[in-house]
Scaffold this motif. Structure first.
Motif, PDB file in Angstrom:
ATOM      1  N   HIS A   1       0.847  -1.187   0.000  1.00 21.51           N
ATOM      2  CA  HIS A   1       0.000   0.000   0.000  1.00 21.51           C
ATOM      3  C   HIS A   1       0.892   1.250   0.000  1.00 21.51           C
ATOM      4  N   PRO A   2       0.524   2.305  -0.740  1.00 22.70           N
ATOM      5  CA  PRO A   2       1.409   3.478  -0.811  1.00 22.70           C
ATOM      6  C   PRO A   2       1.656   4.147   0.537  1.00 22.70           C
ATOM      7  N   TRP A   3       0.675   4.103   1.440  1.00 20.55           N
ATOM      8  CA  TRP A   3       0.928   4.678   2.772  1.00 20.55           C
ATOM      9  C   TRP A   3       1.990   3.864   3.514  1.00 20.55           C
ATOM     10  N   GLN A   4       1.991   2.563   3.290  1.00 19.76           N
ATOM     11  CA  GLN A   4       2.907   1.672   3.984  1.00 19.76           C
ATOM     12  C   GLN A   4       4.290   1.640   3.343  1.00 19.76           C
ATOM     13  N   LEU A   5       4.401   2.072   2.092  1.00 21.64           N
ATOM     14  CA  LEU A   5       5.640   1.877   1.340  1.00 21.64           C
ATOM     15  C   LEU A   5       6.876   2.435   2.043  1.00 21.64           C
ATOM     16  N   PRO A   6       6.892   3.681   2.540  1.00 20.06           N
ATOM     17  CA  PRO A   6       8.120   4.158   3.205  1.00 20.06           C
ATOM     18  C   PRO A   6       8.510   3.308   4.403  1.00 20.06           C
ATOM     19  N   ARG A   7       7.542   2.787   5.104  1.00 20.59           N
ATOM     20  CA  ARG A   7       7.816   1.951   6.283  1.00 20.59           C
ATOM     21  C   ARG A   7       8.368   0.597   5.840  1.00 20.59           C
ATOM     22  N   ALA A   8       7.822   0.064   4.754  1.00 19.41           N
ATOM     23  CA  ALA A   8       8.322  -1.212   4.248  1.00 19.41           C
ATOM     24  C   ALA A   8       9.767  -1.091   3.779  1.00 19.41           C
ATOM     25  N   LEU A   9      10.069  -0.032   3.033  1.00 20.96           N
ATOM     26  CA  LEU A   9      11.438   0.152   2.536  1.00 20.96           C
ATOM     27  C   LEU A   9      12.409   0.411   3.667  1.00 20.96           C
TER      28      LEU A   9
ATOM     29  N   SER B   1     -12.740  -2.467   3.314  1.00 17.90           N
ATOM     30  CA  SER B   1     -11.545  -2.350   4.140  1.00 17.90           C
ATOM     31  C   SER B   1     -10.480  -1.598   3.351  1.00 17.90           C
ATOM     32  N   LEU B   2     -10.006  -0.516   3.899  1.00 20.15           N
ATOM     33  CA  LEU B   2      -9.030   0.348   3.229  1.00 20.15           C
ATOM     34  C   LEU B   2      -7.835  -0.429   2.703  1.00 20.15           C
ATOM     35  N   ARG B   3      -7.438  -1.492   3.412  1.00 21.13           N
ATOM     36  CA  ARG B   3      -6.211  -2.192   3.025  1.00 21.13           C
ATOM     37  C   ARG B   3      -6.448  -3.357   2.064  1.00 21.13           C
ATOM     38  N   THR B   4      -7.706  -3.629   1.712  1.00 21.97           N
ATOM     39  CA  THR B   4      -8.013  -4.664   0.733  1.00 21.97           C
ATOM     40  C   THR B   4      -8.516  -3.988  -0.528  1.00 21.97           C
ATOM     41  N   LEU B   5      -7.901  -4.316  -1.658  1.00 16.08           N
ATOM     42  CA  LEU B   5      -8.150  -3.553  -2.881  1.00 16.08           C
ATOM     43  C   LEU B   5      -8.433  -4.472  -4.064  1.00 16.08           C
ATOM     44  N   ASP B   6      -9.243  -3.948  -4.973  1.00 17.77           N
ATOM     45  CA  ASP B   6      -9.518  -4.616  -6.244  1.00 17.77           C
ATOM     46  C   ASP B   6      -8.435  -4.203  -7.229  1.00 17.77           C
TER      47      ASP B   6
ATOM     48  N   LYS C   1      -5.196  -8.309  -0.247  1.00 19.81           N
ATOM     49  CA  LYS C   1      -5.169  -7.764   1.118  1.00 19.81           C
ATOM     50  C   LYS C   1      -3.724  -7.377   1.430  1.00 19.81           C
ATOM     51  N   THR C   2      -3.517  -6.130   1.778  1.00 20.43           N
ATOM     52  CA  THR C   2      -2.181  -5.638   2.084  1.00 20.43           C
ATOM     53  C   THR C   2      -2.041  -5.431   3.590  1.00 20.43           C
ATOM     54  N   ALA C   3      -0.832  -5.220   4.025  1.00 19.32           N
ATOM     55  CA  ALA C   3      -0.553  -4.896   5.426  1.00 19.32           C
ATOM     56  C   ALA C   3      -0.413  -3.382   5.551  1.00 19.32           C
ATOM     57  N   VAL C   4      -1.177  -2.801   6.454  1.00 22.53           N
ATOM     58  CA  VAL C   4      -1.131  -1.357   6.688  1.00 22.53           C
ATOM     59  C   VAL C   4      -1.110  -1.126   8.200  1.00 22.53           C
ATOM     60  N   GLU C   5      -0.064  -0.495   8.674  1.00 24.58           N
ATOM     61  CA  GLU C   5       0.083  -0.303  10.116  1.00 24.58           C
ATOM     62  C   GLU C   5      -0.745   0.892  10.597  1.00 24.58           C
ATOM     63  N   VAL C   6      -2.041   0.773  10.385  1.00 24.44           N
ATOM     64  CA  VAL C   6      -3.016   1.771  10.804  1.00 24.44           C
ATOM     65  C   VAL C   6      -4.030   1.065  11.686  1.00 24.44           C
ATOM     66  N   GLN C   7      -4.389   1.679  12.805  1.00 22.71           N
ATOM     67  CA  GLN C   7      -5.419   1.102  13.662  1.00 22.71           C
ATOM     68  C   GLN C   7      -6.788   1.508  13.140  1.00 22.71           C
ATOM     69  N   MET C   8      -7.553   0.511  12.729  1.00 22.04           N
ATOM     70  CA  MET C   8      -8.934   0.722  12.306  1.00 22.04           C
ATOM     71  C   MET C   8      -9.826  -0.106  13.213  1.00 22.04           C
ATOM     72  N   THR C   9     -10.848   0.490  13.775  1.00 18.72           N
ATOM     73  CA  THR C   9     -11.604  -0.048  14.903  1.00 18.72           C
ATOM     74  C   THR C   9     -10.605  -0.438  15.998  1.00 18.72           C
ATOM     75  N   SER C  10     -10.461  -1.724  16.292  1.00 15.24           N
ATOM     76  CA  SER C  10      -9.655  -2.117  17.450  1.00 15.24           C
ATOM     77  C   SER C  10      -8.280  -2.671  17.106  1.00 15.24           C
ATOM     78  N   ALA C  11      -7.958  -2.807  15.840  1.00 21.24           N
ATOM     79  CA  ALA C  11      -6.741  -3.539  15.488  1.00 21.24           C
ATOM     80  C   ALA C  11      -5.904  -2.788  14.471  1.00 21.24           C
TER      81      ALA C  11
ATOM     82  N   GLY D   1       3.868  -8.312   3.666  1.00 20.48           N
ATOM     83  CA  GLY D   1       3.241  -9.478   3.059  1.00 20.48           C
ATOM     84  C   GLY D   1       1.961  -9.096   2.350  1.00 20.48           C
ATOM     85  N   ALA D   2       1.312 -10.095   1.769  1.00 24.78           N
ATOM     86  CA  ALA D   2       0.065  -9.865   1.048  1.00 24.78           C
ATOM     87  C   ALA D   2      -0.682 -11.185   0.921  1.00 24.78           C
ATOM     88  N   VAL D   3      -2.003 -11.060   0.718  1.00 26.66           N
ATOM     89  CA  VAL D   3      -2.870 -12.206   0.443  1.00 26.66           C
ATOM     90  C   VAL D   3      -3.601 -11.925  -0.855  1.00 26.66           C
ATOM     91  N   TRP D   4      -3.576 -12.899  -1.763  1.00 31.73           N
ATOM     92  CA  TRP D   4      -4.263 -12.784  -3.048  1.00 31.73           C
ATOM     93  C   TRP D   4      -5.553 -13.592  -2.973  1.00 31.73           C
TER      94      TRP D   4
END
Length: 469
Positions: free
Chosen positions: A182-190, A209-214, A221-231, A280-283
């Motif tokens: 995810h572009p928000w996550q990219l600087p953290r991943a690098l 879900s913001l982190r799951t995209l078509d 499904k991407t990994a995004v280190e953002v707290q949405m609801t409780s996680a 990581g990612a899930v397809w």
């Protein structure tokens, strides 16, 4: 981390999006009421505090918005102020304030310009129907929310990164050691030093879900280190491992609903061989592009579609496979985001299920049904039949069906639910489904607990019990 409240969001809009300021400020009162309603219901149901301190009758689970509530004889119209007065913690108040701001901002968004499932999912403005942190996005600035949140209909460019083959752990259909970030996550991943930027972008559109995209060929499904609801929305090693295995299991069980398989998954290992949750990612498979598919969470907002006849047809499609799977050892978490319905000529014709990380699988029941337990890890396997039933009852019955009956305003529809469930439920599960109180996820109690990811439940009256008397 960023968590703008109403004032912070308004300031950002004045500087960067002045055309939205008036609409945002006008949306703040209904957004506060929506969050206050969720918090008020939780205070009554979840035993967060002594109910004798609460004024007025207990609210229905899915009732109209409340603009003001009484606690200890004092009136409150702001959920953050109420949380502060109850000493529920500065962190929780911050999350509520952020939820109000993001919900008000969502209310300013125009209808989605996209058709199909993406447009349907992006039309859901208010998020989780019961969680007071339904629009919390801790870590995102106001501009980030506008750039990435589904209700604002952005075009997102996922960046492909790669890692050394020795660091790559994959499950399901093998994939090369590269994955979308995810572009928000990219600087953290690098910054981890474990992946390299390939410079290749993939166009994508966020779903509910913001982190799951078509991505056109399916969903990621991407990994995004953002707290949405409780996680914080990263990917556990268990999720990477289990998804393809459960996909295969459900295909073998042939449940009568279409399971959107998690075909592949991958994660990056650090120098000690530990999977990195943020890398990581899930397809996942998507429904057919020519099918008219929408999430069940959208139905309460579609009075043109949701009629008593539509509801009965949906119950007939949804409950038999859910209860058959329950008897055979699989408890699906069939809530409004995970469960989709295909519509043709204004009627439901097919049900889809996705996101396999929240289910339970009971090895004893599975063996009794003639199927071997796959080597699942983490919380998915359970030998507790009550825990297995809870997944189904809390999601499909206490949440989805209850929200639809409330939207239709017809309690008599529970009689048809009881009729269908009575025909399909096993003797072992019959009492829990038809007579006992149903469990409902105690989202606020979970958020305030030491471990907010540990499931907690509260009882709600079972309306099917009344139809059987």
């Amino acid at each position: 981390m960023d968590a703008p409240d109403v004032a912070g969001t308004a300031a950002a809009l004045r500087e960067h999006r002045p055309s939205l300021v008036a609409a945002f400020l006008a949306s703040v009162p209904p957004a506060r009421a929506a969050i206050l309603t969720r918090l008020w219901g939780a205070l009554w149901r979840e035993q967060v505090l002594d109910p004798r301190r609460l004024g007025g009758p207990p609210p229905p689970v899915f009732g109209p918005p409340v603009r003001s509530v009484l606690v200890d004889g004092r009136a409150f119209d702001d959920p953050g102020v109420l949380a502060g007065a109850l000493a529920l913690g500065p962190g929780f108040r911050r999350e509520l304030d952020n939820s109000v701001a993001n919900l008000a901002l969502a209310m300013t968004a125009p209808p989605s310009p996209f058709g199909g499932l993406t447009g349907a999912e992006q039309s859901i403005v208010d998020g989780h129907p019961l969680h007071p942190c339904c629009r919390t996005r801790i870590g995102l600035s106001t501009l980030d929310v506008l750039a990435y949140a589904p209700e604002h209909h952005p075009d997102v460019r996922l960046r492909i990164v790669e890692t050394d083959p020795a660091r790559w752990r994959t499950a399901g259909v093998p994939v090369p050691p590269r994955f979308p970030v995810h572009p928000w996550q990219l600087p953290r991943a690098l910054a981890s030093g474990l992946v390299r930027d390939t410079g290749v972008d993939v166009p994508a559109r966020p779903l509910m879900s913001l982190r799951t995209l078509d991505v056109g060929t399916g969903h990621v499904k991407t990994a995004v280190e953002v707290q949405m609801t409780s996680a914080v929305r990263t990917l556990s090693a268990a999720a990477i491992h289990n998804g393809p295995l459960v996909s295969d299991l459900l295909a073998a069980l042939d449940p009568g609903i279409v399971v959107l398989r998690e075909v592949s998954a991958g994660t990056v290992l650090d120098d000690a061989g530990r999977p990195q949750r943020a890398l990581g990612a899930v397809w996942r498979d998507a429904p057919p592009p020519d099918a008219d598919v929408l999430p069940l969470a959208l139905l309460p907002h579609r009075p043109d579609l949701l009629t008593p006849g539509f509801f009965r047809d949906l119950v007939g499609l949804l409950l038999p496979p859910l209860l058959e799977l329950l008897e055979r050892g699989v408890g699906l978490e069939a809530h409004g985001q995970n469960t989709l319905v295909e519509v043709a000529a204004g009627r439901p014709v097919r049900v889809y299920y996705r996101d396999l990380g929240g289910i339970h699988v009971h090895p004893g029941r599975l063996a009794r049904a003639g199927h071997a337990m796959p080597p699942l890890v983490g919380a998915l396997p359970t030998g507790d039949a009550r825990a297995l039933r809870t997944k189904v009852l809390a999601s499909a019955f206490a949440t989805v069906l209850s929200s639809l009956v409330a939207a239709l305003g017809d309690e008599g529809l529970w009689g048809y639910v009881a009729e269908v469930a009575g025909r399909c439920v096993s003797a072992e599960d019959r009492r829990a489904v038809l007579e006992e109180d149903w469990p409902l996820k105690a989202t606020t109690a979970m958020r305030l607990a030491a471990d907010p990811l540990e499931d907690r439940w509260c009882p709600v009256p079972n309306p099917l019990r009344e139809t059987l008397r």
